[in-house]
Design a protein around this motif. Structure first.
Motif, mmCIF file in Angstrom:
data_model
loop_
_atom_site.group_PDB
_atom_site.id
_atom_site.type_symbol
_atom_site.label_atom_id
_atom_site.label_comp_id
_atom_site.label_asym_id
_atom_site.label_seq_id
_atom_site.Cartn_x
_atom_site.Cartn_y
_atom_site.Cartn_z
ATOM 1 N N SER A 179 8.979 18.043 24.626
ATOM 2 C CA SER A 179 9.107 19.498 24.703
ATOM 3 C C SER A 179 10.545 19.810 25.111
ATOM 4 O O SER A 179 11.230 18.977 25.721
ATOM 5 C CB SER A 179 8.132 20.061 25.740
ATOM 6 O OG SER A 179 8.544 19.671 27.034
ATOM 7 N N ALA A 180 11.007 21.013 24.769
ATOM 8 C CA ALA A 180 12.378 21.399 25.138
ATOM 9 C C ALA A 180 12.555 21.321 26.650
ATOM 10 O O ALA A 180 13.600 20.870 27.146
ATOM 11 C CB ALA A 180 12.662 22.816 24.635
ATOM 12 N N SER A 181 11.538 21.699 27.369
ATOM 13 C CA SER A 181 11.611 21.693 28.829
ATOM 14 C C SER A 181 11.715 20.275 29.390
ATOM 15 O O SER A 181 12.532 19.997 30.271
ATOM 16 C CB SER A 181 10.374 22.406 29.369
ATOM 17 O OG SER A 181 10.107 22.033 30.677
ATOM 18 N N ALA A 182 10.915 19.339 28.872
ATOM 19 C CA ALA A 182 10.990 17.950 29.350
ATOM 20 C C ALA A 182 12.336 17.339 28.987
ATOM 21 O O ALA A 182 12.924 16.599 29.775
ATOM 22 C CB ALA A 182 9.847 17.118 28.753
ATOM 23 N N HIS A 183 12.816 17.665 27.777
ATOM 24 C CA HIS A 183 14.158 17.176 27.413
ATOM 25 C C HIS A 183 15.197 17.622 28.422
ATOM 26 O O HIS A 183 16.019 16.831 28.898
ATOM 27 C CB HIS A 183 14.592 17.658 26.029
ATOM 28 C CG HIS A 183 16.068 17.449 25.792
ATOM 29 N ND1 HIS A 183 17.013 18.374 26.194
ATOM 30 C CD2 HIS A 183 16.760 16.404 25.276
ATOM 31 C CE1 HIS A 183 18.223 17.913 25.921
ATOM 32 N NE2 HIS A 183 18.088 16.719 25.356
ATOM 33 N N ASP A 184 15.174 18.915 28.746
ATOM 34 C CA ASP A 184 16.227 19.452 29.604
ATOM 35 C C ASP A 184 16.161 18.876 31.016
ATOM 36 O O ASP A 184 17.200 18.666 31.653
ATOM 37 C CB ASP A 184 16.157 20.979 29.625
ATOM 38 C CG ASP A 184 16.609 21.576 28.290
ATOM 39 O OD1 ASP A 184 17.059 20.809 27.417
ATOM 40 O OD2 ASP A 184 16.515 22.812 28.129
ATOM 41 N N SER A 185 14.934 18.616 31.496
ATOM 42 C CA SER A 185 14.812 17.996 32.820
ATOM 43 C C SER A 185 15.349 16.569 32.800
ATOM 44 O O SER A 185 16.110 16.168 33.685
ATOM 45 C CB SER A 185 13.348 17.974 33.270
ATOM 46 O OG SER A 185 12.897 19.278 33.515
ATOM 47 N N ALA A 186 14.968 15.792 31.793
ATOM 48 C CA ALA A 186 15.407 14.396 31.730
ATOM 49 C C ALA A 186 16.901 14.308 31.448
ATOM 50 O O ALA A 186 17.608 13.483 32.033
ATOM 51 C CB ALA A 186 14.612 13.642 30.661
ATOM 52 N N ALA A 187 17.400 15.176 30.556
ATOM 53 C CA ALA A 187 18.823 15.132 30.213
ATOM 54 C C ALA A 187 19.686 15.535 31.399
ATOM 55 O O ALA A 187 20.829 15.089 31.523
ATOM 56 C CB ALA A 187 19.120 16.034 29.018
ATOM 57 N N ALA A 188 19.138 16.375 32.297
ATOM 58 C CA ALA A 188 19.904 16.758 33.484
ATOM 59 C C ALA A 188 20.312 15.514 34.263
ATOM 60 O O ALA A 188 21.446 15.388 34.715
ATOM 61 C CB ALA A 188 19.074 17.703 34.362
ATOM 62 N N LEU A 189 19.383 14.564 34.394
ATOM 63 C CA LEU A 189 19.668 13.348 35.154
ATOM 64 C C LEU A 189 20.309 12.268 34.277
ATOM 65 O O LEU A 189 21.171 11.509 34.728
ATOM 66 C CB LEU A 189 18.366 12.818 35.788
ATOM 67 C CG LEU A 189 18.498 11.747 36.852
ATOM 68 C CD1 LEU A 189 19.480 12.164 37.952
ATOM 69 C CD2 LEU A 189 17.136 11.450 37.472
ATOM 70 N N ALA A 190 19.922 12.215 33.009
ATOM 71 C CA ALA A 190 20.427 11.158 32.121
ATOM 72 C C ALA A 190 21.818 11.461 31.596
ATOM 73 O O ALA A 190 22.524 10.554 31.158
ATOM 74 C CB ALA A 190 19.465 10.959 30.944
ATOM 75 N N SER A 191 22.232 12.724 31.644
ATOM 76 C CA SER A 191 23.514 13.055 31.027
ATOM 77 C C SER A 191 24.344 14.073 31.814
ATOM 78 O O SER A 191 25.547 13.885 31.982
ATOM 79 C CB SER A 191 23.265 13.569 29.601
ATOM 80 O OG SER A 191 24.420 14.130 29.051
ATOM 81 N N HIS A 192 23.700 15.141 32.311
ATOM 82 C CA HIS A 192 24.498 16.231 32.871
ATOM 83 C C HIS A 192 25.024 15.917 34.267
ATOM 84 O O HIS A 192 26.210 16.121 34.550
ATOM 85 C CB HIS A 192 23.685 17.532 32.845
ATOM 86 C CG HIS A 192 23.166 17.851 31.466
ATOM 87 N ND1 HIS A 192 22.084 18.639 31.226
ATOM 88 C CD2 HIS A 192 23.581 17.441 30.231
ATOM 89 C CE1 HIS A 192 21.847 18.724 29.921
ATOM 90 N NE2 HIS A 192 22.742 17.992 29.308
ATOM 91 N N VAL A 193 24.141 15.420 35.155
ATOM 92 C CA VAL A 193 24.616 15.040 36.491
ATOM 93 C C VAL A 193 25.663 13.917 36.418
ATOM 94 O O VAL A 193 26.654 13.952 37.154
ATOM 95 C CB VAL A 193 23.429 14.673 37.418
ATOM 96 C CG1 VAL A 193 23.920 14.042 38.708
ATOM 97 C CG2 VAL A 193 22.608 15.929 37.729
ATOM 98 N N PRO A 194 25.491 12.908 35.537
ATOM 99 C CA PRO A 194 26.579 11.915 35.401
ATOM 100 C C PRO A 194 27.932 12.543 35.079
ATOM 101 O O PRO A 194 28.965 12.061 35.551
ATOM 102 C CB PRO A 194 26.095 11.017 34.250
ATOM 103 C CG PRO A 194 24.606 11.092 34.315
ATOM 104 C CD PRO A 194 24.288 12.491 34.778
ATOM 105 N N HIS A 195 27.938 13.615 34.298
ATOM 106 C CA HIS A 195 29.204 14.307 34.034
ATOM 107 C C HIS A 195 29.758 14.964 35.302
ATOM 108 O O HIS A 195 30.971 14.992 35.514
ATOM 109 C CB HIS A 195 29.025 15.367 32.937
ATOM 110 C CG HIS A 195 29.048 14.810 31.535
ATOM 111 N ND1 HIS A 195 27.957 14.209 30.958
ATOM 112 C CD2 HIS A 195 30.045 14.732 30.616
ATOM 113 C CE1 HIS A 195 28.277 13.813 29.730
ATOM 114 N NE2 HIS A 195 29.538 14.109 29.497
ATOM 115 N N LEU A 196 28.862 15.494 36.149
ATOM 116 C CA LEU A 196 29.322 16.074 37.422
ATOM 117 C C LEU A 196 29.935 15.006 38.315
ATOM 118 O O LEU A 196 30.998 15.205 38.914
ATOM 119 C CB LEU A 196 28.144 16.738 38.157
ATOM 120 C CG LEU A 196 27.723 18.126 37.694
ATOM 121 C CD1 LEU A 196 26.468 18.572 38.449
ATOM 122 C CD2 LEU A 196 28.845 19.146 37.916
ATOM 123 N N LEU A 197 29.270 13.854 38.427
ATOM 124 C CA LEU A 197 29.779 12.788 39.298
ATOM 125 C C LEU A 197 31.114 12.260 38.772
ATOM 126 O O LEU A 197 32.045 12.024 39.547
ATOM 127 C CB LEU A 197 28.762 11.640 39.388
ATOM 128 C CG LEU A 197 27.387 11.990 39.970
ATOM 129 C CD1 LEU A 197 26.514 10.734 40.029
ATOM 130 C CD2 LEU A 197 27.508 12.609 41.355
#
Lengths: 342, 342
Positions: A179-197
């Motif tokens: 689902s779009a929602s599950a994607h966005d939750s998983a991508a937050a940790l798999a991709s977006h937070v790594p960009h922040l760090l």
């Protein structure tokens, strides 16, 4: 992967709108496979570059998408809503639309408002490169990538099935249905937070009084840990802002683990520090040694597809992916890979 | 790099104590270069493995280090003080000692207390690999690495010069001369904090309810950002604890930059977010495109070497490194590379 397509996808006419790194790589692969494909980019120099690479790149988006069976939307996230609105009128009702953006909830909602749910399949291939733009694109960039597609019930399921088969054939994609929602939750940790760090580490180095020495000593851990800080700044900002609430929530989880590490370090507690690193290593071990078991699943070809969509989303949430999709007269058959428990 | 050594380093007798990933790689390279070299490890199975790879690995540390011109201490950080104390009596006063540990102030202090300052040169090659142990070691691992050595005035300078020349000839090392304190400050940001961030990201993924999906979507940013979380947990804990105060201080700087990114994201402020990412990108751009200018520098061969040591430490703090060191009858000549301003 220079082989052409046969069977149900032979003769497919495709278009790619936005031919940067990802869109350009999609375009190159589609052309390699012998599909009739046109690319369009708002930047005239990019269109020129596409032509120089032997690709069809007409002057207008209308020319690029007219009469196509599938259009890949690959422009920057903030442009997707506008492009979708254009495509709603420029393409035929049977034309499948998909995107490659890093967040899915927003664009899915826009597609819904535009009445495109039945033929728009939100997508996100998990791949990238250090350099942006068509000049860094390659037909091989997306080969074998995990590629999220968001299935939905009703007629939308037909578009999902068709696109899944195409991506598997063209890219050997591991299609992760979410689902779009599950994607966005998983991508937050798999991709977006790594960009922040990565941004925080590179930014602190830039401000450090010993900056030159830090860069002189930078080896594996610093180079790896800052690599995605090379991504164009606007692109990162768009990605983070497009998934704001989930990124901030996952950042809090990462901060909590980091606070625990720092507390153990401050306390001079080797046992606590080691225990937390063992926990972290477990994720790495699983990542490096994921084992899968095959699973075939069938559903009725027609109907509302509710059970099918539920199964698909559950597969993605369990860490699985699709490796094939065949649609027969009465049934649809999926080949799936499911991770084995540790 | 399988060529042998000629000139001043021909016939050098060396030993490596602790033959894991780094020590094993030193050992393999020294053997490749045709030096008479022995390795010793407290683990009998590791000694056996060394012999199986055609290396001299005597049963006792005494046998390994007897009559050697140089000994590389490559065991775990907490063992270095004990090993140094052993070597103080086991080796001749002319034998140069160096280590490869990730922090330098503690071991330099121990050497001082043991009266070894004149012949112990604290060292730290900036290289590593995902897998630990002698089985992952290779003669090429340290080729061309940035390799910190800590010079000191007085007779210690002779040992520094000799070792610099050896590392350049053997490993094509870029020798970065730094005080132990400057090394530990820079390494905190260049190596230790990246390990904390990688641990936090991998640890949070391990605890995530969508763990399987996160790992399924893990591509470049997550894989890169967690890579060093694969390092053995005890080794990471030792490294962090050995540089506790500086690591915590640099973590605060990184946290501050991260807080700024998070605040801009929370405020939905694309301009602020982009500005901070541009700042982060600047460090990456410098890292990927460091340009150097050559510089030759001479000093009197004899004396207290205070000016020489000051120049050397300044070179390292400016991001420069040594590419050669020749000692003549009256003068010592360094070849150096200094980074050009952006």
């Amino acid at each position: 992967m220079t082989d052409g397509l046969t069977g149900r996808y032979a003769g497919v006419r495709a278009a790619v709108v936005g031919t940067g790194l990802i869109g350009g790589s999609v375009l190159l692969r589609l052309a390699d496979a012998g599909l009739d494909v046109a690319g369009w980019d708002p930047d005239p120099a990019t269109r020129e570059l596409a032509r120089a690479r032997g690709l069809a790149a007409p002057a207008t988006i209308e020319q690029a998408v007219a009469g196509r069976d599938v259009v890949f939307l690959c422009g920057p996230l903030p442009t997707l809503a506008g492009t979708l609105a254009q495509l709603a009128t420029m393409t035929a009702p049977g034309c499948v639309l998909t995107d490659v953006g890093g967040t899915k909830s927003e664009v899915a909602q826009v597609a819904d408002q535009l009445g495109l749910t039945d033929r728009f399949v939100p997508g996100h291939p998990m791949a990238g490169a250090e350099s942006p733009g068509l000049s860094a694109a390659s037909a091989a960039l997306l080969a074998g990538a995990a590629w999220v597609l968001c299935p939905a019930p009703g007629p939308a399921t037909d578009a999902f099935r068709w696109l899944t088969g195409l991506l598997v054939e063209l890219f050997e994609a591991r299609v992760v249905p979410l689902s779009a929602s599950a994607h966005d939750s998983a991508a937050a940790l798999a991709s977006h937070v790594p960009h922040l760090l990565a941004g925080a580490l590179a930014g602190a180095a830039q401000r450090a009084s010993l900056r030159e020495t830090v860069l002189a000593l930078a080896a594996g851990s610093f180079r790896d840990g800052t690599r995605v800080a090379s991504t164009p700044a606007k692109q990162v900002a768009n990605m983070l802002l497009g998934n704001q609430a989930r990124v901030l929530a996952e950042l809090t989880e990462v901060q909590e683990f980091l606070d625990g590490l720092a507390a153990a370090l401050r306390a001079g507690d080797p046992a606590a520090l080691t225990a937390r690193y063992e926990e972290a290593r477990a994720a790495r071990s699983t990542l490096l040694d994921r084992r899968f078991t095959g699973r075939d699943q069938q559903f009725p070809a027609d109907g509302e597809h509710t059970a099918e969509v539920t199964w698909l989303r559950g597969l993605g949430e369990a860490g699985g992916h699709l490796t094939g999709c065949q649609v027969g007269a009465d049934t649809v058959s999926y080949s799936a890979s499911l991770p084995l428990a540790d």
